[in-house]
Scaffold this motif. Sequence first.
Motif, PDB file in Angstrom:
ATOM      1  N   GLY A  87      33.630  94.175 -31.875  1.00 22.03           N
ATOM      2  CA  GLY A  87      34.068  95.287 -32.720  1.00 22.03           C
ATOM      3  C   GLY A  87      33.461  96.623 -32.361  1.00 22.03           C
ATOM      4  N   HIS A  88      32.281  96.616 -31.727  1.00 25.39           N
ATOM      5  CA  HIS A  88      31.589  97.867 -31.394  1.00 25.39           C
ATOM      6  C   HIS A  88      32.175  98.558 -30.166  1.00 25.39           C
ATOM      7  N   VAL A  89      33.023  97.845 -29.394  1.00 20.12           N
ATOM      8  CA  VAL A  89      33.603  98.403 -28.171  1.00 20.12           C
ATOM      9  C   VAL A  89      34.729  99.359 -28.548  1.00 20.12           C
ATOM     10  N   GLN A  90      34.953 100.383 -27.707  1.00 14.96           N
ATOM     11  CA  GLN A  90      36.056 101.294 -27.972  1.00 14.96           C
ATOM     12  C   GLN A  90      37.370 100.523 -27.958  1.00 14.96           C
ATOM     13  N   GLY A  91      38.195 100.780 -28.975  1.00 18.23           N
ATOM     14  CA  GLY A  91      39.396  99.968 -29.144  1.00 18.23           C
ATOM     15  C   GLY A  91      39.072  98.603 -29.700  1.00 18.23           C
ATOM     16  N   GLY A  92      38.040  98.556 -30.535  1.00 25.66           N
ATOM     17  CA  GLY A  92      37.479  97.289 -31.012  1.00 25.66           C
ATOM     18  C   GLY A  92      38.481  96.344 -31.630  1.00 25.66           C
ATOM     19  N   LEU A  93      39.393  96.862 -32.467  1.00 33.63           N
ATOM     20  CA  LEU A  93      40.336  95.974 -33.139  1.00 33.63           C
ATOM     21  C   LEU A  93      41.345  95.369 -32.167  1.00 33.63           C
ATOM     22  N   GLY A  94      41.641  96.083 -31.074  1.00 32.69           N
ATOM     23  CA  GLY A  94      42.495  95.496 -30.047  1.00 32.69           C
ATOM     24  C   GLY A  94      41.824  94.298 -29.402  1.00 32.69           C
ATOM     25  N   HIS A  95      40.527  94.417 -29.115  1.00 30.21           N
ATOM     26  CA  HIS A  95      39.764  93.301 -28.555  1.00 30.21           C
ATOM     27  C   HIS A  95      39.651  92.157 -29.562  1.00 30.21           C
ATOM     28  N   VAL A  96      39.456  92.507 -30.825  1.00 28.18           N
ATOM     29  CA  VAL A  96      39.380  91.490 -31.878  1.00 28.18           C
ATOM     30  C   VAL A  96      40.685  90.707 -31.938  1.00 28.18           C
ATOM     31  N   ASN A  97      41.803  91.430 -31.829  1.00 30.41           N
ATOM     32  CA  ASN A  97      43.131  90.801 -31.860  1.00 30.41           C
ATOM     33  C   ASN A  97      43.257  89.741 -30.764  1.00 30.41           C
ATOM     34  N   GLU A 125      45.667  96.944 -40.514  1.00 31.85           N
ATOM     35  CA  GLU A 125      44.335  97.535 -40.407  1.00 31.85           C
ATOM     36  C   GLU A 125      44.227  98.398 -39.148  1.00 31.85           C
ATOM     37  N   MET A 126      44.833  97.957 -38.050  1.00 31.74           N
ATOM     38  CA  MET A 126      44.806  98.725 -36.809  1.00 31.74           C
ATOM     39  C   MET A 126      45.536 100.059 -36.970  1.00 31.74           C
ATOM     40  N   VAL A 127      46.691 100.017 -37.602  1.00 30.78           N
ATOM     41  CA  VAL A 127      47.467 101.252 -37.828  1.00 30.78           C
ATOM     42  C   VAL A 127      46.686 102.211 -38.722  1.00 30.78           C
ATOM     43  N   TYR A 131      45.442 103.448 -34.581  1.00 34.48           N
ATOM     44  CA  TYR A 131      46.107 102.877 -33.419  1.00 34.48           C
ATOM     45  C   TYR A 131      47.620 103.089 -33.540  1.00 34.48           C
ATOM     46  N   ASP A 132      48.282 103.366 -32.405  1.00 35.60           N
ATOM     47  CA  ASP A 132      49.737 103.491 -32.405  1.00 35.60           C
ATOM     48  C   ASP A 132      50.367 102.142 -32.726  1.00 35.60           C
ATOM     49  N   LYS A 133      51.430 102.164 -33.532  1.00 35.80           N
ATOM     50  CA  LYS A 133      52.057 100.904 -33.930  1.00 35.80           C
ATOM     51  C   LYS A 133      52.625 100.123 -32.747  1.00 35.80           C
ATOM     52  N   PRO A 134      53.293 100.771 -31.750  1.00 34.56           N
ATOM     53  CA  PRO A 134      53.759  99.991 -30.593  1.00 34.56           C
ATOM     54  C   PRO A 134      52.622  99.297 -29.844  1.00 34.56           C
ATOM     55  N   PHE A 135      51.460  99.973 -29.763  1.00 33.72           N
ATOM     56  CA  PHE A 135      50.303  99.356 -29.113  1.00 33.72           C
ATOM     57  C   PHE A 135      49.849  98.138 -29.910  1.00 33.72           C
TER      58      PHE A 135
END
Length: 428
Positions: A87-97, A125-127, A131-135
């Motif tokens: 979670g601490h990494v940039q774009g954390g929720l993408g990595h969590v996903n 939560e990402m939106v 975060y962009d919805k398409p991403f």
Amino acid sequence: MMAIIPLIILLILFIIGFPIGFALMLCVIPYFAWAAGIPMDVVIQRFVSSTESTSLLAIPFFITAGSIMNYSGITEKLLDLCDLLVGHVQGGLGHVNILLSAMMGGLSGSCAADAAQECKILVPEMVKKGYDKPFCATVTAASSLITCIIPPSIGLVVYAYCTDTSVGKMLAAGYMPGILMTLGLMLLVAFLARKRNYPPSRDKHADSKEIIHGIGAALWALGLPVILIVGLRCGIFSAAEGGAIVAVYALFVGTVVYRKLPLSKLPEIMQDAVRSTCSVMLVMCAANIFSYYLSWESIPQKISKFLAVYATNPTVFLLMVTLLFLIIGMFMDGTTAMIIMAPIFGPIAKNLGIDMVHFGVVLVVNCAIGAITPPFGVVIYLIAPMLKMKVDDFIRELMPFIGVLLAILLLMVFWPEICTWIPNLIYG
């Protein structure tokens, strides 16, 4: 001419969106009744006979386990652990996903189930975090494919049944490709997150105490794949018995350990499991009579002769099959494709000296990637309506992720050890 009429009917039914199981039956029953002159009693026996295998009991048990997981609170524990780790990494929720999909692979076993679940849990939560919805949709779709390959994978079990390959070896073979897919997608997310300045989900790295606590909380979920592989390898239980043990284990964790699963939910869970099992088994029965039609017209032998001319070595054959299955995966559920095509191509692969475990994993990953490949990938049309977004925006964002997955697939084609190292290590 009569021999190709079922194929034409099947193509038309696919185009108009007819359910796959019924399409497979409707295209061949008239053929058997009028063209082939085979008594319908024989056709019905072929339809039912595909269910007469104790190995297939693993499918309803694994599906039931996956349904229980959706209600048991295990997903929440795994989500918390993933957030602690990345979670601490940039774009954390993408990595969590992505990491959550990898951990859920041993639990849900279905990319559609994983995609639908993460659309509800993580995407909002990402939106909200910018975060962009398409991403968000793309990360969810691409990462959901990991659950098709990390055990217990229904596709791997079905392939093992169709080609008489060891279920234990097939399940063990799914780990290395699944880990490679996880790492590849996380590297791409890291690049895009840095480029677009997506935020981390945590302010700082979790300390060792928090991580140990998170692992302890999720330990019951993390232990499930270990129990499955060790039990199969040591001969403690068969694949079918392992599926039953996984289902009972999931019920125990949900009701006793996490106490998130009220017994009043059991009827709903069983309804979900029965519906999913019925759809899979209907397709398997329909595919059995379709394969009977194929063998009656010697179509596999004709394909073999064609490939014997052009596929002169194993690598060329695998590349041709890869292209074919990517196309098939756009239109057809991976399990269905496996039931129909694996008995056709399996013997050819065996004659060319291709390891059947390697071949099976390549087929399963192929079908999985086909599910998110434009323009007809089935997961695209599952996620886009759920998130109320345009398919064009989704597809545009999806292309780099497909590129990464195809690169990993090619690595698997050229280096069989990616698929066979763990099974050989465990089984010798």
